[in-house]
Design an enzyme around this catalytic site. Structure first.
Site, PDB file in Angstrom:
ATOM      1  N   ASP A  16       0.837  -1.211   0.000  1.00 17.22           N
ATOM      2  CA  ASP A  16       0.000   0.000   0.000  1.00 17.22           C
ATOM      3  C   ASP A  16       0.871   1.260   0.000  1.00 17.22           C
ATOM      4  O   ASP A  16       0.369   2.380  -0.073  1.00 17.22           O
ATOM      5  CB  ASP A  16      -1.021  -0.013   1.145  1.00 17.22           C
ATOM      6  CG  ASP A  16      -0.383  -0.097   2.524  1.00 17.22           C
ATOM      7  OD1 ASP A  16       0.859  -0.169   2.609  1.00 17.22           O
ATOM      8  OD2 ASP A  16      -1.141  -0.089   3.521  1.00 17.22           O
TER       9      ASP A  16
ATOM     10  N   ASP B 106      -1.122  -6.288  -0.360  1.00 11.08           N
ATOM     11  CA  ASP B 106      -1.283  -5.666   0.961  1.00 11.08           C
ATOM     12  C   ASP B 106      -2.754  -5.348   1.194  1.00 11.08           C
ATOM     13  O   ASP B 106      -3.396  -4.722   0.335  1.00 11.08           O
ATOM     14  CB  ASP B 106      -0.514  -4.323   0.929  1.00 11.08           C
ATOM     15  CG  ASP B 106       0.326  -4.095   2.156  1.00 11.08           C
ATOM     16  OD1 ASP B 106       0.251  -4.910   3.092  1.00 11.08           O
ATOM     17  OD2 ASP B 106       1.086  -3.101   2.157  1.00 11.08           O
TER      18      ASP B 106
ATOM     19  N   LYS C  66      -1.181  -9.592   2.667  1.00  8.38           N
ATOM     20  CA  LYS C  66      -0.380  -9.190   3.834  1.00  8.38           C
ATOM     21  C   LYS C  66      -1.250  -8.330   4.737  1.00  8.38           C
ATOM     22  O   LYS C  66      -1.987  -7.469   4.251  1.00  8.38           O
ATOM     23  CB  LYS C  66       0.869  -8.411   3.406  1.00  8.38           C
ATOM     24  CG  LYS C  66       1.687  -7.902   4.599  1.00  8.38           C
ATOM     25  CD  LYS C  66       3.079  -7.440   4.189  1.00  8.38           C
ATOM     26  CE  LYS C  66       3.150  -6.041   3.641  1.00  8.38           C
ATOM     27  NZ  LYS C  66       2.661  -4.982   4.555  1.00  8.38           N
TER      28      LYS C  66
ATOM     29  N   GLU D 284      -1.148  -5.996   8.328  1.00  7.36           N
ATOM     30  CA  GLU D 284      -0.376  -5.378   9.415  1.00  7.36           C
ATOM     31  C   GLU D 284      -1.066  -5.671  10.745  1.00  7.36           C
ATOM     32  O   GLU D 284      -2.289  -5.577  10.843  1.00  7.36           O
ATOM     33  CB  GLU D 284      -0.321  -3.847   9.227  1.00  7.36           C
ATOM     34  CG  GLU D 284       0.632  -3.424   8.150  1.00  7.36           C
ATOM     35  CD  GLU D 284       0.796  -1.904   8.042  1.00  7.36           C
ATOM     36  OE1 GLU D 284       0.482  -1.176   9.006  1.00  7.36           O
ATOM     37  OE2 GLU D 284       1.240  -1.456   6.968  1.00  7.36           O
TER      38      GLU D 284
ATOM     39  N   GLU E  51       9.274  -4.639  10.288  1.00  5.88           N
ATOM     40  CA  GLU E  51       9.707  -3.330   9.771  1.00  5.88           C
ATOM     41  C   GLU E  51      10.148  -2.400  10.912  1.00  5.88           C
ATOM     42  O   GLU E  51       9.544  -2.383  11.994  1.00  5.88           O
ATOM     43  CB  GLU E  51       8.540  -2.671   9.004  1.00  5.88           C
ATOM     44  CG  GLU E  51       8.870  -1.254   8.535  1.00  5.88           C
ATOM     45  CD  GLU E  51       7.887  -0.685   7.516  1.00  5.88           C
ATOM     46  OE1 GLU E  51       6.930  -1.371   7.122  1.00  5.88           O
ATOM     47  OE2 GLU E  51       8.113   0.487   7.119  1.00  5.88           O
TER      48      GLU E  51
HETATM   49  O1  KIV Z   1       3.485  -1.122   1.646  1.00  2.15           O
HETATM   50  C1  KIV Z   1       4.625  -1.607   1.541  1.00  2.15           C
HETATM   51  O2  KIV Z   1       5.343  -1.394   0.566  1.00  2.15           O
HETATM   52  C2  KIV Z   1       5.089  -2.458   2.635  1.00  2.15           C
HETATM   53  C3  KIV Z   1       6.545  -2.738   2.697  1.00  2.15           C
HETATM   54  C4  KIV Z   1       7.260  -1.548   3.160  1.00  2.15           C
HETATM   55  C5  KIV Z   1       6.845  -3.936   3.527  1.00  2.15           C
HETATM   56  O3  KIV Z   1       4.334  -2.845   3.460  1.00  2.15           O
END
Ligand code: KIV
Length: 264
Positions: free
Chosen positions: A44, A83, A112, A114, A181
Site C-alpha cells: 500500500d 497488501d 499481507k 499489518e 519493519e
Molecule cells: O506497503 C509496503 O510497501 C510495505 C513494505 C514496506 C513492507 O508494506
C-alpha cells in the site's frame, strides 16, 4: 529464475537461502523485477509513491486490486502478495470477505496484514478459509497517525518484548511468513530466531531471513525523503529527468524525429 515459489518453498528457504522481496505496482516493472526477486509485494506504499498521498491510510481495496492484477499480469510466474489496506480488516468477517475479493479478482498468491497479537484471531480465520497470509509486525505504517509518527521499535524492553509476542502470535495463527519493519537489528535477529516461518526485514538489520525494499526508493525515483534503511541502487529520478530533458530539447531543435523514425 526457476519455478514459481510456493508456500512450502518459501518456508524451506528459512534454512537454506535469503529471500528477496521487492514491491511492484504495475505490469511493466513487475516483469522487470520478476527474475531477480523471489516475491513481489503490491504494497500500500503505492499510495505514497504513486498517488502522492502523505501516508498509506487512504489506499482502497479497489486500488490494491487494480495494481495487483497488473502485477500478476506482468509477472505470471512470480509469487505475488497483495497488501490489505487500512480499514479493510477490522473484523474477521470483513477481512475474509475482502481477502476473498482479492483472490477472486486477481491472481495474488497471498495477502499481507499489518498487526500483531490483536490480529491473530483474524489471521487464523483467513488461514482456515484458504487465504495465505503474510504478517507484518514492528513499525506498522498504517498506525502512523495513532502512534504519532513512524517509531522505530525495540529500543526499549517493552516494545522489544511486544514485537516478539506479536510475531509468535501471528505465526501460531497460521501465517506463512512475516515482514518485520523498523526495528533495531537486535530485535530483527530475535524475531527471526523466535519463529519458524521466514521473516523478511525492512529496516530490521541484516539477520532476518530476507529483505524487502520499496522499488521507487531503491531505484531512486522517490525523492521526497529517504529512510535510513534505504540503499539507492540507481538514481532513477535523475536518469528520467536527463532523458526527458534530452527528448524535449531534440523536439524543440527539430532533431527528433529523424529519418529513421519516419514511415516510408
Ligand atoms: O506497503 C509496503 O510497501 C510495505 C513494505 C514496506 C513492507 O508494506
Amino acid at each position: 529464475m526457476g519455478k514459481k515459489e510456493t508456500i512450502t518453498s518459501l518456508k524451506t528457504a528459512k534454512r537454506d537461502r535469503k529471500l528477496v522481496m521487492i514491491t511492484a505496482y504495475d505490469a511493466l516493472f513487475a516483469s522487470l523485477f520478476a527474475d531477480a526477486a523471489d516475491l513481489l509485494l503490491v504494497g500500500d506504499s503505492l499510495n505514497m509513491s504513486f498517488l502522492g498521498e502523505p501516508d498509506t491510510l487512504s489506499a482502497t481495496l479497489d486500488q490494491m486490486i487494480y495494481h495487483t492484477r497488473a502485477v500478476c499480469n506482468g509477472a505470471p510466474e512470480s509469487f505475488v502478495i497483495c497488501d490489505m489496506p487500512f480499514g479493510t480488516t477490522n473484523t474477521k468477517e470483513e477481512a475474509l470477505a475482502n481477502a476473498v475479493r482479492v483472490f477472486q479478482q486477481t491472481h495474488a498468491d497471498a495477502v499481507k496484514i499489518e498487526g500483531g497479537l490483536e490480529r491473530a484471531e483474524l489471521v487464523e480465520h483467513l488461514c482456515s478459509n484458504a487465504i495465505a497470509v503474510m504478517g507484518h509486525v514492528g513499525l506498522m505504517p498504517q498506525s502512523v497517525r495513532s502512534e504519532g509518527g513512524y517509531i522505530v521499535q525495540g529500543r526499549d524492553e517493552t516494545s522489544f518484548a511486544k514485537v516478539i509476542k506479536d510475531a509468535k502470535a501471528i505465526e501460531a495463527a497460521g501465517a506463512f511468513a512475516l515482514v518485520v519493519e523498523g526495528v533495531t537489528p537486535d530485535l530483527g535477529r530475535a524475531v527471526t530466531k523466535a519463529v519458524s516461518i521466514p521473516v523478511i526485514g525492512i529496516g530490521a538489520g541484516k539477520d532476518t531471513d530476507g529483505q524487502v525494499l520499496v522499488w521507487s526508493d531503491m531505484l531512486g525515483f522517490f525523492e521526497a525523503f529517504k529512510p535510513k534503511f534505504v540503499k539507492r541502487y540507481m538514481n532513477g529520478a535523475e536518469a528520467v529527468r536527463e532523458a526527458v530533458g534530452k527528448y524535449a530539447e531534440e523536439v524543440r531543435n527539430g532533431i527528433f524525429p529523424a529519418e529513421e523514425h519516419c514511415y516510408k
